[in-house]
Scaffold this motif. Sequence first.
Motif, PDB file in Angstrom:
ATOM      1  N   HIS A 218      -8.273   0.261   3.479  1.00 21.94           N
ATOM      2  CA  HIS A 218      -9.164  -0.472   2.578  1.00 21.94           C
ATOM      3  C   HIS A 218      -8.789  -1.953   2.532  1.00 21.94           C
ATOM      4  O   HIS A 218      -9.660  -2.829   2.608  1.00 21.94           O
ATOM      5  CB  HIS A 218      -9.129   0.136   1.181  1.00 21.94           C
ATOM      6  N   LYS A 219      -7.505  -2.249   2.409  1.00 23.61           N
ATOM      7  CA  LYS A 219      -7.047  -3.647   2.360  1.00 23.61           C
ATOM      8  C   LYS A 219      -7.350  -4.356   3.678  1.00 23.61           C
ATOM      9  O   LYS A 219      -7.784  -5.503   3.690  1.00 23.61           O
ATOM     10  CB  LYS A 219      -5.546  -3.720   2.060  1.00 23.61           C
TER      11      LYS A 219
ATOM     12  N   MET B 225      -9.832  -7.546   4.192  1.00 25.03           N
ATOM     13  CA  MET B 225      -9.388  -8.789   4.832  1.00 25.03           C
ATOM     14  C   MET B 225     -10.336  -9.164   5.967  1.00 25.03           C
ATOM     15  O   MET B 225     -10.722 -10.340   6.094  1.00 25.03           O
ATOM     16  CB  MET B 225      -7.951  -8.628   5.347  1.00 25.03           C
ATOM     17  N   PHE B 226     -10.734  -8.205   6.788  1.00 21.46           N
ATOM     18  CA  PHE B 226     -11.672  -8.483   7.876  1.00 21.46           C
ATOM     19  C   PHE B 226     -13.013  -8.983   7.347  1.00 21.46           C
ATOM     20  O   PHE B 226     -13.606  -9.903   7.888  1.00 21.46           O
ATOM     21  CB  PHE B 226     -11.897  -7.243   8.743  1.00 21.46           C
ATOM     22  N   LYS B 227     -13.484  -8.367   6.293  1.00 22.47           N
ATOM     23  CA  LYS B 227     -14.766  -8.757   5.705  1.00 22.47           C
ATOM     24  C   LYS B 227     -14.716 -10.209   5.222  1.00 22.47           C
ATOM     25  O   LYS B 227     -15.616 -11.003   5.504  1.00 22.47           O
ATOM     26  CB  LYS B 227     -15.122  -7.828   4.542  1.00 22.47           C
ATOM     27  N   LYS B 228     -13.653 -10.552   4.505  1.00 28.79           N
ATOM     28  CA  LYS B 228     -13.522 -11.923   4.002  1.00 28.79           C
ATOM     29  C   LYS B 228     -13.347 -12.914   5.149  1.00 28.79           C
ATOM     30  O   LYS B 228     -13.920 -14.008   5.125  1.00 28.79           O
ATOM     31  CB  LYS B 228     -12.359 -12.017   3.023  1.00 28.79           C
ATOM     32  N   TYR B 229     -12.564 -12.526   6.150  1.00 28.87           N
ATOM     33  CA  TYR B 229     -12.383 -13.403   7.310  1.00 28.87           C
ATOM     34  C   TYR B 229     -13.716 -13.623   8.016  1.00 28.87           C
ATOM     35  O   TYR B 229     -14.050 -14.743   8.411  1.00 28.87           O
ATOM     36  CB  TYR B 229     -11.358 -12.803   8.279  1.00 28.87           C
ATOM     37  N   ASN B 230     -14.495 -12.571   8.156  1.00 29.84           N
ATOM     38  CA  ASN B 230     -15.812 -12.669   8.785  1.00 29.84           C
ATOM     39  C   ASN B 230     -16.716 -13.610   7.992  1.00 29.84           C
ATOM     40  O   ASN B 230     -17.450 -14.410   8.569  1.00 29.84           O
ATOM     41  CB  ASN B 230     -16.436 -11.280   8.906  1.00 29.84           C
ATOM     42  N   GLU B 231     -16.653 -13.527   6.674  1.00 33.83           N
ATOM     43  CA  GLU B 231     -17.469 -14.412   5.839  1.00 33.83           C
ATOM     44  C   GLU B 231     -17.046 -15.869   5.993  1.00 33.83           C
ATOM     45  O   GLU B 231     -17.879 -16.767   5.979  1.00 33.83           O
ATOM     46  CB  GLU B 231     -17.382 -13.986   4.372  1.00 33.83           C
TER      47      GLU B 231
ATOM     48  N   ALA C 211       0.833  -1.208   0.000  1.00 33.26           N
ATOM     49  CA  ALA C 211       0.000   0.000   0.000  1.00 33.26           C
ATOM     50  C   ALA C 211       0.866   1.255   0.000  1.00 33.26           C
ATOM     51  O   ALA C 211       1.866   1.343   0.700  1.00 33.26           O
ATOM     52  CB  ALA C 211      -0.932   0.003   1.208  1.00 33.26           C
ATOM     53  N   SER C 212       0.436   2.227  -0.808  1.00 28.90           N
ATOM     54  CA  SER C 212       1.230   3.447  -0.934  1.00 28.90           C
ATOM     55  C   SER C 212       0.724   4.579  -0.057  1.00 28.90           C
ATOM     56  O   SER C 212       1.389   5.599   0.071  1.00 28.90           O
ATOM     57  CB  SER C 212       1.257   3.903  -2.395  1.00 28.90           C
ATOM     58  N   ASP C 213      -0.463   4.421   0.531  1.00 28.33           N
ATOM     59  CA  ASP C 213      -0.953   5.458   1.430  1.00 28.33           C
ATOM     60  C   ASP C 213      -1.861   4.839   2.492  1.00 28.33           C
ATOM     61  O   ASP C 213      -2.224   3.663   2.430  1.00 28.33           O
ATOM     62  CB  ASP C 213      -1.676   6.580   0.667  1.00 28.33           C
ATOM     63  N   TYR C 214      -2.198   5.639   3.467  1.00 24.22           N
ATOM     64  CA  TYR C 214      -2.984   5.181   4.615  1.00 24.22           C
ATOM     65  C   TYR C 214      -4.357   4.674   4.189  1.00 24.22           C
ATOM     66  O   TYR C 214      -4.812   3.627   4.639  1.00 24.22           O
ATOM     67  CB  TYR C 214      -3.115   6.335   5.617  1.00 24.22           C
TER      68      TYR C 214
END
Length: 172
Positions: free
Chosen positions: A141-142, A146-152, A133-136
């Motif tokens: 967003h990444k 990742m949290f969304k996919k892990y939650n799924e 990632a090049s910025d905050y």
Amino acid sequence: MTYNNILDPIKCKDCKNSAYCFLRKSPMQKYPESTQDFFVFLLNNAFYFNPAKNRWHADFQKILDSIIADYDSQRNFIQENRKSFLSIDAQRDSDKQLIRNMFKQFIDVAAKATEKSAPADSIAFDGVGLVLASDYLEAVHKTLSMFKKYNEITNTDNSVCGQFSQTFTGTL
């Protein structure tokens, strides 16, 4: 045009990856020897095979660094990125940034493509995107992706994690 395949049995015999090498199954003769050399170098430096898991692993930062180093070794420009008002050094910096951005886009495509079929791999690709990632905002967003996919993955009974849904109500 057909080129010489640099992966001959004599060279491959001493390679640590010869038993698992995916390049041996590739039509290497379709590519110039310089391209073949690049991939052989990359295989030996940025990839490793885990025989216990029967899986290849890659160091994406080394891959990106190798692509940029290969670009640096050439004295060309990326024609699609050519800006006549830039100095030679500024144009090369612009080209390197384009390479970085395109590499991150490829990682994003891989994350999206594996989202449903291999969510754990998709999380890993998002992790690579997080490291690159090049910025905050991109890093956040990444992380949320990742949290969304892990939650799924972990909530297979379709119950939504209350903490996640309360803190983030937008879409990814």
